[in-house]
Design a protein around this motif. Structure first.
Motif, mmCIF file in Angstrom:
data_model
loop_
_atom_site.group_PDB
_atom_site.id
_atom_site.type_symbol
_atom_site.label_atom_id
_atom_site.label_comp_id
_atom_site.label_asym_id
_atom_site.label_seq_id
_atom_site.Cartn_x
_atom_site.Cartn_y
_atom_site.Cartn_z
ATOM 1 N N PHE A 36 -9.269 19.309 1.034
ATOM 2 C CA PHE A 36 -10.485 18.673 0.517
ATOM 3 C C PHE A 36 -10.221 17.218 0.144
ATOM 4 O O PHE A 36 -11.007 16.335 0.476
ATOM 5 C CB PHE A 36 -11.029 19.440 -0.689
ATOM 6 C CG PHE A 36 -12.158 18.716 -1.367
ATOM 7 C CD1 PHE A 36 -13.425 18.691 -0.796
ATOM 8 C CD2 PHE A 36 -11.943 18.023 -2.549
ATOM 9 C CE1 PHE A 36 -14.462 17.999 -1.408
ATOM 10 C CE2 PHE A 36 -12.977 17.330 -3.170
ATOM 11 C CZ PHE A 36 -14.239 17.315 -2.593
ATOM 12 N N TRP A 37 -9.103 16.955 -0.552
ATOM 13 C CA TRP A 37 -8.776 15.583 -0.933
ATOM 14 C C TRP A 37 -8.560 14.714 0.297
ATOM 15 O O TRP A 37 -8.975 13.560 0.335
ATOM 16 C CB TRP A 37 -7.567 15.534 -1.865
ATOM 17 C CG TRP A 37 -7.944 15.862 -3.268
ATOM 18 C CD1 TRP A 37 -7.663 17.008 -3.946
ATOM 19 C CD2 TRP A 37 -8.716 15.054 -4.153
ATOM 20 N NE1 TRP A 37 -8.214 16.957 -5.201
ATOM 21 C CE2 TRP A 37 -8.867 15.768 -5.358
ATOM 22 C CE3 TRP A 37 -9.297 13.796 -4.049
ATOM 23 C CZ2 TRP A 37 -9.567 15.260 -6.448
ATOM 24 C CZ3 TRP A 37 -9.996 13.290 -5.142
ATOM 25 C CH2 TRP A 37 -10.123 14.020 -6.319
ATOM 26 N N GLY A 38 -7.933 15.269 1.328
ATOM 27 C CA GLY A 38 -7.762 14.542 2.582
ATOM 28 C C GLY A 38 -9.101 14.226 3.229
ATOM 29 O O GLY A 38 -9.317 13.121 3.741
ATOM 30 N N PHE A 39 -10.005 15.190 3.196
ATOM 31 C CA PHE A 39 -11.361 14.983 3.716
ATOM 32 C C PHE A 39 -12.051 13.859 2.949
ATOM 33 O O PHE A 39 -12.596 12.924 3.535
ATOM 34 C CB PHE A 39 -12.164 16.292 3.592
ATOM 35 C CG PHE A 39 -13.642 16.129 3.741
ATOM 36 C CD1 PHE A 39 -14.223 16.011 4.992
ATOM 37 C CD2 PHE A 39 -14.462 16.100 2.623
ATOM 38 C CE1 PHE A 39 -15.598 15.868 5.128
ATOM 39 C CE2 PHE A 39 -15.827 15.960 2.746
ATOM 40 C CZ PHE A 39 -16.403 15.835 4.001
ATOM 41 N N LEU A 40 -11.997 13.938 1.632
ATOM 42 C CA LEU A 40 -12.659 12.945 0.787
ATOM 43 C C LEU A 40 -12.056 11.555 0.980
ATOM 44 O O LEU A 40 -12.792 10.570 1.121
ATOM 45 C CB LEU A 40 -12.556 13.376 -0.676
ATOM 46 C CG LEU A 40 -13.414 12.626 -1.673
ATOM 47 C CD1 LEU A 40 -14.895 12.854 -1.382
ATOM 48 C CD2 LEU A 40 -13.091 13.090 -3.081
ATOM 49 N N LEU A 41 -10.746 11.480 1.020
ATOM 50 C CA LEU A 41 -10.090 10.178 1.214
ATOM 51 C C LEU A 41 -10.464 9.570 2.561
ATOM 52 O O LEU A 41 -10.754 8.369 2.647
ATOM 53 C CB LEU A 41 -8.569 10.331 1.103
ATOM 54 C CG LEU A 41 -8.043 10.553 -0.304
ATOM 55 C CD1 LEU A 41 -6.605 11.055 -0.269
ATOM 56 C CD2 LEU A 41 -8.166 9.277 -1.128
ATOM 57 N N PHE A 42 -10.475 10.388 3.611
ATOM 58 C CA PHE A 42 -10.856 9.846 4.914
ATOM 59 C C PHE A 42 -12.292 9.337 4.889
ATOM 60 O O PHE A 42 -12.577 8.245 5.390
ATOM 61 C CB PHE A 42 -10.691 10.879 6.037
ATOM 62 C CG PHE A 42 -11.258 10.365 7.331
ATOM 63 C CD1 PHE A 42 -10.645 9.325 8.005
ATOM 64 C CD2 PHE A 42 -12.446 10.875 7.833
ATOM 65 C CE1 PHE A 42 -11.197 8.807 9.177
ATOM 66 C CE2 PHE A 42 -12.997 10.375 8.997
ATOM 67 C CZ PHE A 42 -12.376 9.337 9.672
ATOM 68 N N ARG A 43 -13.202 10.085 4.304
ATOM 69 C CA ARG A 43 -14.602 9.638 4.252
ATOM 70 C C ARG A 43 -14.706 8.306 3.501
ATOM 71 O O ARG A 43 -15.446 7.414 3.914
ATOM 72 C CB ARG A 43 -15.504 10.695 3.584
ATOM 73 C CG ARG A 43 -15.690 11.959 4.376
ATOM 74 C CD ARG A 43 -16.165 11.744 5.804
ATOM 75 N NE ARG A 43 -17.444 11.075 5.850
ATOM 76 C CZ ARG A 43 -17.815 10.219 6.818
ATOM 77 N NH1 ARG A 43 -17.011 9.936 7.811
ATOM 78 N NH2 ARG A 43 -18.992 9.655 6.777
ATOM 79 N N VAL A 44 -13.982 8.164 2.399
ATOM 80 C CA VAL A 44 -14.023 6.915 1.617
ATOM 81 C C VAL A 44 -13.523 5.745 2.465
ATOM 82 O O VAL A 44 -14.187 4.701 2.553
ATOM 83 C CB VAL A 44 -13.204 7.051 0.312
ATOM 84 C CG1 VAL A 44 -12.974 5.693 -0.338
ATOM 85 C CG2 VAL A 44 -13.905 7.993 -0.652
ATOM 86 N N PHE A 45 -12.372 5.905 3.112
ATOM 87 C CA PHE A 45 -11.832 4.808 3.920
ATOM 88 C C PHE A 45 -12.704 4.540 5.150
ATOM 89 O O PHE A 45 -12.834 3.392 5.572
ATOM 90 C CB PHE A 45 -10.383 5.083 4.332
ATOM 91 C CG PHE A 45 -9.406 4.895 3.211
ATOM 92 C CD1 PHE A 45 -9.179 3.641 2.660
ATOM 93 C CD2 PHE A 45 -8.719 5.978 2.675
ATOM 94 C CE1 PHE A 45 -8.286 3.454 1.624
ATOM 95 C CE2 PHE A 45 -7.816 5.811 1.636
ATOM 96 C CZ PHE A 45 -7.602 4.548 1.106
ATOM 97 N N ASP A 46 -13.297 5.582 5.712
ATOM 98 C CA ASP A 46 -14.163 5.400 6.876
ATOM 99 C C ASP A 46 -15.447 4.670 6.496
ATOM 100 O O ASP A 46 -15.943 3.840 7.255
ATOM 101 C CB ASP A 46 -14.477 6.757 7.507
ATOM 102 C CG ASP A 46 -15.214 6.631 8.824
ATOM 103 O OD1 ASP A 46 -14.961 5.663 9.575
ATOM 104 O OD2 ASP A 46 -16.058 7.502 9.109
ATOM 105 N N ILE A 47 -15.978 4.946 5.336
ATOM 106 C CA ILE A 47 -17.229 4.306 4.898
ATOM 107 C C ILE A 47 -16.974 2.886 4.400
ATOM 108 O O ILE A 47 -17.695 1.957 4.764
ATOM 109 C CB ILE A 47 -17.924 5.169 3.831
ATOM 110 C CG1 ILE A 47 -18.441 6.468 4.470
ATOM 111 C CG2 ILE A 47 -19.067 4.402 3.157
ATOM 112 C CD1 ILE A 47 -18.852 7.539 3.476
ATOM 113 N N LEU A 48 -15.948 2.707 3.575
ATOM 114 C CA LEU A 48 -15.673 1.385 3.002
ATOM 115 C C LEU A 48 -15.052 0.424 4.012
ATOM 116 O O LEU A 48 -15.210 -0.789 3.887
ATOM 117 C CB LEU A 48 -14.773 1.505 1.773
ATOM 118 C CG LEU A 48 -15.367 2.247 0.585
ATOM 119 C CD1 LEU A 48 -14.366 2.291 -0.566
ATOM 120 C CD2 LEU A 48 -16.679 1.614 0.133
ATOM 121 N N LYS A 49 -14.306 0.947 4.974
ATOM 122 C CA LYS A 49 -13.672 0.159 6.030
ATOM 123 C C LYS A 49 -12.917 -1.061 5.489
ATOM 124 O O LYS A 49 -13.247 -2.200 5.795
ATOM 125 C CB LYS A 49 -14.699 -0.274 7.069
ATOM 126 C CG LYS A 49 -15.330 0.906 7.791
ATOM 127 C CD LYS A 49 -16.141 0.463 8.969
ATOM 128 C CE LYS A 49 -16.890 1.583 9.635
ATOM 129 N NZ LYS A 49 -16.116 2.747 10.037
#
Length: 154
Positions: A101-114
């Motif tokens: 879950f943390w990996g999922f959340l971290l990826f979404r954050v980096f993908d959105i914030l770029k």
């Protein structure tokens, strides 16, 4: 639309998931849920080969979808989320559900914030490969952040 166009669209969109609202999140969730079964148990070399195939196939498929829709990086294309999410999990042989879950959340954050150079990387390669590359780099950031969290005892 030709058969190749339909196959490319289906692959790029993960079937119906690419047509859902917040399609990128659905693509990442699908990757996170399938990683412990289809990705993480594989030997390191096989995982690298899978990522290379997803990158190349996704780049080709997204290029076709871009050409057919006339839209740069259409929301329909979410195979790049699979690439980035699985890159997030690449360094780890096994993760608990919370760590996934943390990996999922971290990826979404980096993908959105770029963060730099993720946003700029969209232009480093032509067509669908630019679509794939920014998510690959977001996945690298997320993998490093997840590794740090695990080292801190997550």
């Amino acid at each position: 639309m030709s058969l190749i166009d339909r196959i490319a669209t289906c692959f790029a969109s993960l079937g119906p998931l690419g047509r859902l609202p917040a399609s990128g999140t659905w693509g990442s969730a699908a990757a996170a849920l399938t990683a412990p079964v289809f990705f993480m148990p594989a030997p390191w070399a096989v995982r690298l080969l899978v990522l290379a195939l997803v990158f190349v196939g996704g780049g080709l498929a997204c290029d076709i979808v871009e050409r057919n829709t006339g839209i740069k990086d259409p929301g329909l294309c979410i195979i790049d989320e699979v690439l980035g999410q699985w890159i997030t999990y690449l360094p780890f042989a096994a993760l608990t559900p919370w760590q996934l879950f943390w990996g999922f959340l971290l990826f979404r954050v980096f993908d959105i914030l770029k963060p730099a150079p993720v946003r700029a990387s969209e232009c480093w390669m032509p067509g669908g490969y630019g679509v794939m590359l920014d998510d690959a780099l977001a996945g690298v950031y997320a993998a490093m952040a997840l590794g740090l969290l695990l080292a801190l005892g997550l």
